[in-house]
Design an enzyme around this catalytic site. Structure first.
Site, PDB file in Angstrom:
ATOM      1  N   ARG A  51       0.927  -1.265   0.122  1.00 44.81           N
ATOM      2  CA  ARG A  51      -0.016   0.119   0.231  1.00 44.81           C
ATOM      3  C   ARG A  51       0.977   1.343  -0.090  1.00 44.81           C
ATOM      4  NH1 ARG A  51      -1.409   1.739   4.472  1.00 44.81           N
ATOM      5  NH2 ARG A  51      -2.176  -0.098   5.405  1.00 44.81           N
ATOM      6  N   TYR A 103     -16.699  16.920 -14.873  1.00 41.45           N
ATOM      7  CA  TYR A 103     -17.097  15.729 -15.195  1.00 41.45           C
ATOM      8  C   TYR A 103     -18.178  15.163 -14.011  1.00 41.45           C
ATOM      9  CZ  TYR A 103     -16.656  10.697 -14.895  1.00 41.45           C
ATOM     10  OH  TYR A 103     -16.834   9.161 -14.697  1.00 41.45           O
ATOM     11  N   ASP A 175      -7.774  18.649 -14.356  1.00 41.12           N
ATOM     12  CA  ASP A 175      -8.038  17.320 -14.890  1.00 41.12           C
ATOM     13  C   ASP A 175      -7.773  17.184 -16.140  1.00 41.12           C
ATOM     14  OD1 ASP A 175      -9.275  15.025 -15.958  1.00 41.12           O
ATOM     15  OD2 ASP A 175     -11.116  15.105 -14.412  1.00 41.12           O
ATOM     16  N   LYS A 200      -8.845   6.295 -19.452  1.00 41.81           N
ATOM     17  CA  LYS A 200      -9.056   6.893 -20.904  1.00 41.81           C
ATOM     18  C   LYS A 200      -7.925   6.517 -21.850  1.00 41.81           C
ATOM     19  CE  LYS A 200     -12.903   7.593 -18.443  1.00 41.81           C
ATOM     20  NZ  LYS A 200     -13.230   8.745 -18.038  1.00 41.81           N
TER      21      LYS A 200
END
Ligand code: PLP
Length: 394
Positions: A51, A103, A175, A200
């Protein structure tokens, strides 16, 4: 030659960590290990628990930091995990300024989750720098930008926003999902943090859900790293590997898709059934001068408006090549219906304000033969026309 003298395309596949030193393997090994043996009782090695850090993930994180010209990169379980983690830099009572056409998932996070933690927000038109300056409050900590915005491709002046932010002691988050660092580098324009849905264009094959964050300065980077480790929404090893593989072909994929998108945008613009095309590569697009200054291309996503929901349905039902789905930035073209897909989380009146009407469709152009795509669009628009004529005669 030092790393920074190399072109972007070269840096996509030649990063210091890409070759496995012990074996010479040209791909980063999948380090499926949650924990790491410590050779010394007193001094621990660079990794202890996955982690907190994993060598496969580190190769990806260092690569994206380099590609965005930042200092530190972090990989998260999704774009929303990266965005949510970034907002965890804030405290109760802080305020954020956000693009109205942000978004849909980010809109949901800001309006329904961050409010529970008393983080305030104002949605504003980010294309207007005066409007931004007017809405900054003493407790504003972040100006959150998406450019081009989704789905109507509004352009925000990143450098202008960053200046307003600095003058008011706030941070600028961008973004950069639609552009990727191939076409736009927000950190070079003064932004503090870049966020990605790497689901994406960066991964590019509709096979991974992933998010990335890159900080401009070391200090902010360390704070994001602390949140990544504390909150724990890390990207798994296999997905890091798939993303690393996808990123190597980013420039050929995106350049090719961008060329096709340009042809499709031109075609749609001249078609009588189409009311409007939103594409930042048009010289008559309102934000064109700013977009041309701050990025090196228009990207591969465009939106267009048919007159009604009915005509949008007929168009979608007749298109044979693109998949009809949410998401974008893949090898296959993706046709989507923002009203019920990317912006489903937004109430209808909020959608209407942002131009997300019932006839609006978004197309993310993939790598198919462009003439095939154009022919497909042509026949689907012919079907829309015939359908409208029939309706008139009922
Ligand atoms: C898809 C997307 C997101 C969310 O990313 P996920 O990987 O789906 O969590 C955020 N911003 C933009 C612009 C997107 O297109």
């Amino acid at each position: 030659m030092t790393k920074n003298e190399l072109g972007f395309e070269t840096r996509l596949m030649h990063q210091p960590n890409f070759i496995d030193q012990p074996t010479g393997a040209v791909n980063v090994p999948l380090h499926y290990s949650s924990t790491f043996h410590q050779n010394s009782f007193d001094e621990f090695g660079p990794f202890d628990y996955s982690r907190s850090g994993n060598p496969t993930r580190l190769a990806l994180e260092e690569a994206i930091a380099d590609l965005e010209n930042g200092t530190k990169g972090y990989a998260f379980a999704s774009g929303m995990a990266a965005i949510s983690s970034a907002f965890m830099l804030l405290s109760a009572g802080d305020h954020v300024l956000v693009s109205t056409d942000v978004y849909g998932g980010t809109y949901r996070l800001i309006t329904q989750v961050l409010t529970q933690f008393k983080i305030e927000h104002t949605f504003i038109d980010m294309t207007d720098l005066d409007e931004i300056a007017r809405n900054v409050r003493p407790n504003t900590k972040v100006i959150y930008v998406e450019t081009p915005s989704n789905p109507c491709m509004n352009i925000t002046d990143i450098e202008g926003v960053a200046k307003v932010a600095k003058a008011n002691g706030c941070m600028t988050f961008v973004d950069n999902t639609f552009m990727t660092p191939l076409l736009q580098k927000p950190l070079d324009l003064g932004a503090d943090l870049v966020l990605h849905s790497a689901t994406k264009f960066l991964s590019g094959h509709s096979d991974v859900v992933a998010g990335l964050a890159v900080a401009k300065d070391e200090e902010l980077g360390k704070r994001i790293g602390f949140i990544q480790n504390s909150f724990g929404s890390i990207l798994g090893v296999q997905d890091c590997w798939l993303l690393l593989r996808g990123m190597k072909t980013l420039s050929v994929r995106l350049n090719q898709s961008q060329d096709s998108a340009r042809e499709i945008a031109d075609y749609l613009h001249h078609h009588t059934e189409i009311e409007e095309v939103y594409y930042p590569g048009f010289s008559f697009h309102e934000g064109y001068p700013i977009h041309a200054r701050q990025s090196s291309g228009a990207g591969a996503v465009l939106s267009f408006r048919l007159p009604t929901k009915d005509s949008a349905r007929v168009f979608v039902e007749h298109m044979k090549i693109p998949v009809f789905a949410v998401s974008l930035g893949a090898v296959e073209s993706i046709l989507s219906y923002p009203a019920t897909m990317s912006h489903a989380a937004m109430p209808p009146e909020e959608r209407a304000k942002r131009g997300i009407t019932d006839g609006l469709l978004r197309l993310s152009v993939g790598l198919e033969n462009v003439d095939d795509l154009l022919n497909d669009i042509k026949q689907a628009l012919e079907a829309v026309k015939q359908h409208a004529l029939k309706a008139e005669h009922v």
